[in-house]
Design a protein around this motif. Sequence first.
Motif, PDB file in Angstrom:
ATOM      1  N   ALA A 152       0.727  -1.313  -0.131  1.00 56.34           N
ATOM      2  CA  ALA A 152       0.089  -0.004  -0.016  1.00 56.34           C
ATOM      3  C   ALA A 152       0.905   1.210   0.092  1.00 56.34           C
ATOM      4  N   LEU A 153       1.329   1.612  -1.330  1.00 52.13           N
ATOM      5  CA  LEU A 153       2.215   2.909  -1.570  1.00 52.13           C
ATOM      6  C   LEU A 153       1.452   4.055  -1.373  1.00 52.13           C
ATOM      7  N   VAL A 154       0.608   4.436  -0.195  1.00 44.67           N
ATOM      8  CA  VAL A 154      -0.330   5.519  -0.416  1.00 44.67           C
ATOM      9  C   VAL A 154       0.297   6.828   0.057  1.00 44.67           C
ATOM     10  N   VAL A 155       1.595   6.984   0.693  1.00 46.32           N
ATOM     11  CA  VAL A 155       2.079   8.285   1.093  1.00 46.32           C
ATOM     12  C   VAL A 155       3.300   8.434   0.725  1.00 46.32           C
ATOM     13  N   LEU A 156       3.964   9.560   0.693  1.00 41.55           N
ATOM     14  CA  LEU A 156       5.336   9.689   0.592  1.00 41.55           C
ATOM     15  C   LEU A 156       5.832   9.828   1.963  1.00 41.55           C
ATOM     16  N   LEU A 157       5.389   9.833   2.880  1.00 42.92           N
ATOM     17  CA  LEU A 157       5.634  10.452   4.203  1.00 42.92           C
ATOM     18  C   LEU A 157       5.867   9.201   5.398  1.00 42.92           C
ATOM     19  N   ALA A 165      21.876  12.246  -2.398  1.00 45.74           N
ATOM     20  CA  ALA A 165      21.216  13.347  -1.616  1.00 45.74           C
ATOM     21  C   ALA A 165      20.120  12.570  -0.396  1.00 45.74           C
ATOM     22  N   PRO A 166      20.317  13.094   0.784  1.00 46.20           N
ATOM     23  CA  PRO A 166      19.431  12.448   1.982  1.00 46.20           C
ATOM     24  C   PRO A 166      18.256  12.612   2.002  1.00 46.20           C
ATOM     25  N   ALA A 167      17.412  13.435   1.017  1.00 42.47           N
ATOM     26  CA  ALA A 167      16.133  13.527   1.064  1.00 42.47           C
ATOM     27  C   ALA A 167      15.561  13.693  -0.491  1.00 42.47           C
ATOM     28  N   PRO A 168      14.326  13.433  -0.714  1.00 42.90           N
ATOM     29  CA  PRO A 168      13.883  13.537  -1.714  1.00 42.90           C
ATOM     30  C   PRO A 168      13.989  14.893  -2.686  1.00 42.90           C
ATOM     31  N   VAL A 169      14.227  14.984  -4.001  1.00 38.74           N
ATOM     32  CA  VAL A 169      14.383  16.262  -4.544  1.00 38.74           C
ATOM     33  C   VAL A 169      13.205  16.476  -5.245  1.00 38.74           C
ATOM     34  N   THR A 170      12.303  17.704  -4.921  1.00 41.06           N
ATOM     35  CA  THR A 170      11.227  17.727  -5.651  1.00 41.06           C
ATOM     36  C   THR A 170      11.271  19.393  -6.685  1.00 41.06           C
ATOM     37  N   THR A 171      10.442  19.342  -7.630  1.00 40.04           N
ATOM     38  CA  THR A 171       9.992  20.520  -8.188  1.00 40.04           C
ATOM     39  C   THR A 171       8.440  20.873  -7.950  1.00 40.04           C
ATOM     40  N   PRO A 172       8.185  22.356  -7.746  1.00 44.81           N
ATOM     41  CA  PRO A 172       6.780  22.401  -7.522  1.00 44.81           C
ATOM     42  C   PRO A 172       5.764  21.927  -8.405  1.00 44.81           C
ATOM     43  N   VAL A 173       4.516  21.638  -7.755  1.00 45.41           N
ATOM     44  CA  VAL A 173       3.548  21.472  -8.882  1.00 45.41           C
ATOM     45  C   VAL A 173       2.318  22.344  -8.629  1.00 45.41           C
ATOM     46  N   GLY A 231       8.921  -0.829  -0.610  1.00 44.98           N
ATOM     47  CA  GLY A 231       8.457  -0.796   0.492  1.00 44.98           C
ATOM     48  C   GLY A 231       7.538  -0.251   0.902  1.00 44.98           C
ATOM     49  N   HIS A 232       7.155   0.211   2.107  1.00 43.35           N
ATOM     50  CA  HIS A 232       5.868   0.663   2.415  1.00 43.35           C
ATOM     51  C   HIS A 232       5.608   2.100   1.996  1.00 43.35           C
ATOM     52  N   ALA A 233       6.520   2.652   2.042  1.00 42.72           N
ATOM     53  CA  ALA A 233       6.668   4.265   2.000  1.00 42.72           C
ATOM     54  C   ALA A 233       7.326   4.607   0.779  1.00 42.72           C
ATOM     55  N   GLY A 234       7.463   5.793   0.246  1.00 50.44           N
ATOM     56  CA  GLY A 234       8.042   6.250  -0.994  1.00 50.44           C
ATOM     57  C   GLY A 234       9.696   6.070  -0.790  1.00 50.44           C
ATOM     58  N   ASN A 235      10.203   5.376  -1.809  1.00 47.95           N
ATOM     59  CA  ASN A 235      11.670   5.208  -1.878  1.00 47.95           C
ATOM     60  C   ASN A 235      12.224   5.270  -3.252  1.00 47.95           C
ATOM     61  N   SER A 236      13.364   4.881  -3.438  1.00 54.57           N
ATOM     62  CA  SER A 236      13.719   5.042  -4.846  1.00 54.57           C
ATOM     63  C   SER A 236      13.326   3.999  -5.649  1.00 54.57           C
ATOM     64  N   ALA A 237      12.709   2.862  -5.216  1.00 55.00           N
ATOM     65  CA  ALA A 237      12.234   1.644  -6.082  1.00 55.00           C
ATOM     66  C   ALA A 237      11.081   2.304  -6.517  1.00 55.00           C
ATOM     67  N   ASN A 238      10.404   3.206  -6.033  1.00 50.80           N
ATOM     68  CA  ASN A 238       9.002   3.700  -6.694  1.00 50.80           C
ATOM     69  C   ASN A 238       9.544   4.598  -7.937  1.00 50.80           C
ATOM     70  N   GLY A 286       5.530  17.961 -12.435  1.00 53.30           N
ATOM     71  CA  GLY A 286       6.861  18.534 -11.850  1.00 53.30           C
ATOM     72  C   GLY A 286       7.784  17.123 -11.893  1.00 53.30           C
ATOM     73  N   GLN A 287       8.693  17.216 -10.776  1.00 54.34           N
ATOM     74  CA  GLN A 287       9.456  16.144 -10.719  1.00 54.34           C
ATOM     75  C   GLN A 287       9.749  15.927  -9.116  1.00 54.34           C
ATOM     76  N   LEU A 288      10.114  14.548  -8.829  1.00 49.57           N
ATOM     77  CA  LEU A 288      10.371  13.951  -7.627  1.00 49.57           C
ATOM     78  C   LEU A 288      11.257  12.967  -7.719  1.00 49.57           C
ATOM     79  N   SER A 289      12.391  12.950  -6.911  1.00 50.21           N
ATOM     80  CA  SER A 289      13.341  12.145  -7.154  1.00 50.21           C
ATOM     81  C   SER A 289      14.095  11.598  -5.676  1.00 50.21           C
ATOM     82  N   PHE A 290      14.124  10.363  -5.416  1.00 49.93           N
ATOM     83  CA  PHE A 290      14.959   9.888  -4.024  1.00 49.93           C
ATOM     84  C   PHE A 290      16.298   9.603  -4.657  1.00 49.93           C
ATOM     85  N   ASP A 291      16.381   9.046  -5.610  1.00 43.89           N
ATOM     86  CA  ASP A 291      17.991   8.762  -5.990  1.00 43.89           C
ATOM     87  C   ASP A 291      17.998   9.679  -7.316  1.00 43.89           C
TER      88      ASP A 291
END
Length: 369
Positions: free
Chosen positions: A14-19, A103-111, A226-233, A298-303
């Motif tokens: 259940a990959l419902v959240v990024l948090l 990077a220690p945290a996801p990199v995002t661009t605004p939506v 995994g359960h939450a957002g990570n680079s596998a997504n 926009g964009q989101l990147s864990f890796d």
Amino acid sequence: MSSINRAVGAAATALVVLLAGAACTTQGDGDRRAAGLPRSWDELKRWRFEDWDRWASEHVFHNPRNDAVWSPDSMAGAPAQQPAPATSVAAPSPSLSASPSAAPAPVTTPVPAAVQAVAVPRPYTRYAASGKVFMTAPNGGTGQCSATVVADPARPGRSNLVWTAGHCVHEGKGGDWFKNLIFVPAYNSSGAASGGHKATLAEVAPLGQWWADNVITSPQWTAEGGHAGNSANQYDFAVLRVHDADGSDRSLEEAVGSAVPVWFDAPREGLSVSAWGYPVGRPFDGQELDRCDSGRPGQLSFDPQRPAMHSISCTMTSGASGGGWFATMPDGRLGLVSNTSIGTVDHTSLNGPYLEGVARQALDYLSRK
């Protein structure tokens, strides 16, 4: 964003959240080779048919048909798993090729501000390439996702291929394939099952139930998901090959009247995306097909060493996972450019993988296989 209810255990579906959530660990080279994985994810980009076939032979999918599993009631009752509360963004999981300076945290661009999901007009048989995937977890429980009929390069006009999210077919790291996987195009097309009403199988599955014969997802998802957002997504996609449960010789594409081409390596600049799906989590109930015309992603990147995900504004909830994201290709046709993977806990945005060479290889493999 999958909708799955487990009777036993906690599996990565259940990959419902990024948090919130835990990071996965890397595997040693010997462990990766034993699991049929490449030495690095860069090597995966150079895999040939034989490499994919070797990996698939070590991750065998079994889906014996069981007509007793999916009735109108069991399909309607596959509920959404509620997201756990969270307060911080998950750290990225180390990848096989990640460097210590990643990077220690996801990199995002605004939506843009939240785009409200709107109901697609009925009957859904007018856009029957969209539908639902239903599944059971290895340890019990049922679930549902959204999915799209896609064109088969090897069988023009006769595709039996369905595109969805990787977490809709496999539990991820340490897990297994789901069972009793079926695709239902144009689910609840007439609205007969809406509002809690009882409906017949012919009403909720007007174009039949299509059982999965084979499935492929990315090695990244099975190794790291995994359960939450990570680079596998960033590689959270899957392709199913299905057959008509009624035993006819017709292809899925012939039954629904269309199949969407997958637009690999679509240029990010100038894209205007519309995401479709069957959200189940409140305020939705899984009985309606919805869409978000979200414009440029926009964009989101864990890796940073993997293709950044597309990120759009949209209020769809769990159950929309796997649903197609569409954009107009240079020739004027609609192409599939992504699928829903994960979203925010406040249901204001969705994220989906950027489909490039690895996704193309997976589709080509299943097409040729």
